[in-house]
Design an enzyme around this catalytic site. Structure first.
Site: not given
Ligand code: GTP
Ligand code: MG
Length: 431
Positions: A122, A127, A257, A279, A283
């Site tokens: 997360e 993103t 997400r 990427d 987790q």
């Molecule tokens: N408000 C806000 N939300 C963000 C930002 N960056 C990411 N998010 C939110 O954070 C959540 C998780 O982002 P992901 O990109 O899925 O995280 P990840 O690191 O890929 O997570 P995993 O795949 O589980 O490793 C999503 O709902 C995004 O929209 C940001 O800069 N600001």
């Molecule tokens: Mg991810």
């Protein structure tokens, strides 16, 4: 074709042990190309002849002007002007195309730089990759949009359910009308067909529940209950999302997400460099897959959700998210694989951090922090924590504070990474 006795050859070995016999070419004008594939006996003879000619080289590729008895039957010859068959022509054309492709691939690979995106779950890795899709591929295709539409609709239901639970746990008083809608929502939600992600009836209940002040209060307490920050973005537009013509916007896709399982990759070109961003899922249970990607990595892009200093892990209760990220970074950056790898730390979710630091003291996460809610001090403090654990004279660490859901911000950051780290890599690696 008769036997060819001793003759003086200028022999040039081909890599696949084919010998072009120039002399024969000159003598027998009817042949344009002659290739000789020596058998083992002939090879020994060549070596012998070579040593009797007192040549110093032991490399069979260097036999020249040596006397050797060759049976012309073993000479593969192409008659001058003889017509190549259609299949031969096609084969050669195919070979040429394949060779061109191989050369092109090799050239692209030489200019390719692999960025490995690491960070806890997360933190915003995917993103960031989605932004690359927007910036370098003009956004998302229909299949991706459909995939996200289903996820958004389904998450509207799960997040509403979570909020109702939190309000109940915190004993927040709901309006009478909301209570009725909650009952209806829970009943409908339970018997919802799994393929239908959202109905008008469910959406009406969700809209009404979300309007209740106590539910908004439950959302404010989300940090203790694993409710995603982006839940409010979607709850505010339930009416739009339930519409049958709803197509998620880029911003919706960026905000939604879907945890990554496995490995995703995106490739694009900026100036003369081919970027390859890898990427992975962040987790705990996904991290064992990371190892396979380490060798590929030229630049480590480590993402930290800087706002998560007052939250605990989704996958394990009681562990502070920012502590987990710092410990993970310490472990990764000191691995043998990455000792000399340049590293970019992206402190993400600055929009949420700026809001949070006004209300929640960073001291609760780091005991040695004493600067209250001052934004710059808090940023500097966290930056130093990460910087210190990875400090190493063999590599450089670049740091940026970002907001991964803002396309313009990421555009600027990518440009900064391009000029800083790639200039350094170009100077050291590619020249
Ligand atoms: N408000 C806000 N939300 C963000 C930002 N960056 C990411 N998010 C939110 O954070 C959540 C998780 O982002 P992901 O990109 O899925 O995280 P990840 O690191 O890929 O997570 P995993 O795949 O589980 O490793 C999503 O709902 C995004 O929209 C940001 O800069 N600001
Ligand atoms: Mg991810």
């Amino acid at each position: 074709m008769g036997k060819l006795t001793f003759c003086n050859f200028s022999l040039l070995f081909h890599s696949k042990l084919k010998i072009k016999i120039n002399k024969i070419q000159k003598k027998t004008k009817t042949f344009s190309n002659l290739f000789f594939v020596p058998n083992n006996k002939q090879k020994t003879q060549l070596i012998k002849t070579n040593s009797t000619n007192q040549r110093k080289t032991q490399n069979p590729n260097h036999y020249q002007n040596c006397n050797v008895k060759i049976n012309l039957a073993s000479v593969f010859c192409v008659k001058k002007g003889s017509r190549k068959t259609k299949t031969e022509k096609e084969k050669r054309k195919k070979d040429r195309t394949i060779n061109k492709e191989i050369k092109k691939d090799r050239k692209e690979k030489e200019n390719e730089i692999s960025f490995l995106l690491l960070g806890t779950g997360e933190s915003g890795k995917s993103t960031f990759v989605k932004q690359m899709q927007i910036l370098h591929y003009d956004g998302f295709d229909e299949e991706t949009q459909n995939h996200y539409r289903n996820a958004i609709r389904s998450q509207l239901r799960t997040n509403t359910e979570l909020l109702v639970d939190v309000a109940d746990t915190l004993e927040l008083k709901l309006k009478k009308k909301t209570k009725l809608n909650v009952e209806k929502f829970l009943r409908l939600n339970e018997f919802q067909n799994e393929d239908v992600f959202l109905t008008e009836e469910l959406a009406d209940c969700i809209e009404s529940i979300w309007k209740d002040k106590s539910i908004k209060k439950a959302f404010d307490e989300r940090y203790d209950f694993q409710i995603p920050d982006s839940a409010s973005w979607f709850l505010d537009k339930t009416g739009e999302i339930v519409n049958e013509n709803y197509i998620p916007t880029d911003q919706d896709i960026l905000s939604c997400r879907i945890p990554t399982t496995g490995i995703n990759q995106i490739k694009f070109k900026i100036k003369e460099h081919n970027w390859n961003i890898i990427d992975v899922g962040g987790q705990r249970n996904e991290r064992k897959k990371w190892l396979h990607q380490f060798e590929e990595c030229a630049v480590l892009l480590y993402i930290v959700a800087i706002n998560e200093y007052n939250q605990t892990l989704y996958e394990k209760e009681g562990i502070n998210r920012l502590h987990e990220s710092l410990n993970l970074f310490k472990k990764i950056s000191n691995m043998v694989f990455f000792r000399h790898t340049n590293c970019v730390i992206l402190f993400n979710k600055m929009d949420l951090f700026e809001e949070k630091i006004k209300k929640y003291d960073l001291k609760k996460c780091f005991n040695d922090y004493n600067d209250g809610n001052d934004l710059d001090s808090a940023k500097e403090f966290i930056k130093n924590k990460f910087y210190r654990v990875a400090k190493n004279k063999n590599r450089q660490i670049f740091i940026h504070f970002i907001c991964a859901i803002q396309t313009e911000n990421i555009k600027v950051i990518v440009r900064a990474v391009q000029t800083s780290i790639l200039t350094k890599l170009t100077n050291t690696q590619f020249l």
